[in-house]
Motif scaffolding. Sequence first.
Motif: not given
Length: 456
Positions: A168-171, A197-199, A225-229
Amino acid sequence: MRDGQQSLIATRMPTKDMLPILETVDQVGYHAIEMWGGATFDSCVRFLDEDPWDRLRAFRKVIKKTKLQMLLRGQNLLGYKHYADDVVEAFVGKSVENGIDIIRCFDALNDPRNLEAAFKAIKKNGAHAQAAMSYTISPVHTDEAFVKLAKEMVQMGADSICIKDMAGLLNPYGTFLLVKALKEQIKVPIEIHTHATSGLGAMTLLKAVEAGADIVDTAISAFGDGTSQPCTEPLAFALKGTKWDPKLDMDALNKVAEYFRPLREQALASGLLSTKVLSVDINTLKYQVPGGMLSNLVSQLKEQHAENKFEEVLREVPRVREDVGFPPLVTPSSQIVGTQAVLNVLMGERYKMVTKEMKDLVAGKYGKTPAPIKDEVAEKILGAGAERITCRPADLIKPELEETKKKCAYYEQQPEDILTYAMFPKQAEDFFKRRMEKQCNLDASLIDQENMVYPV
């Protein structure tokens, strides 16, 4: 069906919980359903007492319209080490034969050599070969580097390219620029896989679509959502009526969500689904540690009664990663780097104790790292004068299939059993024994019924 439940409930959803809704899922209008590969294979055999090949066949029997997709770790297949080319070829062949249409293939180090055998097998069997670039951030992971890698993958035969952002690092705006750069130079479809993960997940997918991404990965809201997609329904609604409208059947989609909602509640009530994985975790962006790796670090520290060292370990992870050439943190490199960071902190001296897997990584047995490993670091980890390989690691592995057939002969009931055994010998043998016991018990009950005497 794969990463949503893998990310939230550790891949513990049994096939019986999926089958009743599959006909409706098939009506939604998805590009594909990713339902196999990743950790699902291991989990079926190890925890669910299921044959993963039965799951694939059951899906294929019901799903008529939509393509079935799986995740493959290149030369690692669905295990945690490199396998011989003959095992890779046989596994891909059986996966396609049993119903897989699209195989997403990635390597933890983004070493294209580790994808060669799988790609050849996928193309030989007439399936769609999707090459996934493991996304990460470092001085060597620039947009230019990812475009260069994508070009190389297309030359190898990739039918599409996936940006696989497991942490979840992509911005949003960075993704827009990367997708634009890829679309300018790559003619095959581009798919985006990220986690919430990162929101940032939903915003990232929206900007990816605007930049020209052809396909995006989402999960139904009950397991999103959360740690999912990011969730499917909000994005589908956001794009409704635009030129990017995916034209999904919203009524069918709602039925799918309603079906899985009680399963989510059951998982929450049992503790299988933790509220910790449902919240935004900014540490993902700070330390680039995927959600699954975070929970693994906590578990390791608890075993050593050293939970108070958690922040120190998180700070150590990027240092270890830099030492060993900035590998993306995805299976198995995430486990290797994470465990070494824990050891460095607990021992009070860096690399005083080194795992076998870390030594293999530095020795080149997993492939070429994104950046060269400095000689002084390699010497500290391997010892002075230790050999480091530069060839494709699988070139050093002798054919394994025939020997595996011999070992598995007593248990084999179908050709696929050999491949299950090749990847997980101990777990497979335990599973096969349980299967034989069930069959013996069934046979005994049938004999009893046949011999039953009824009073006149």
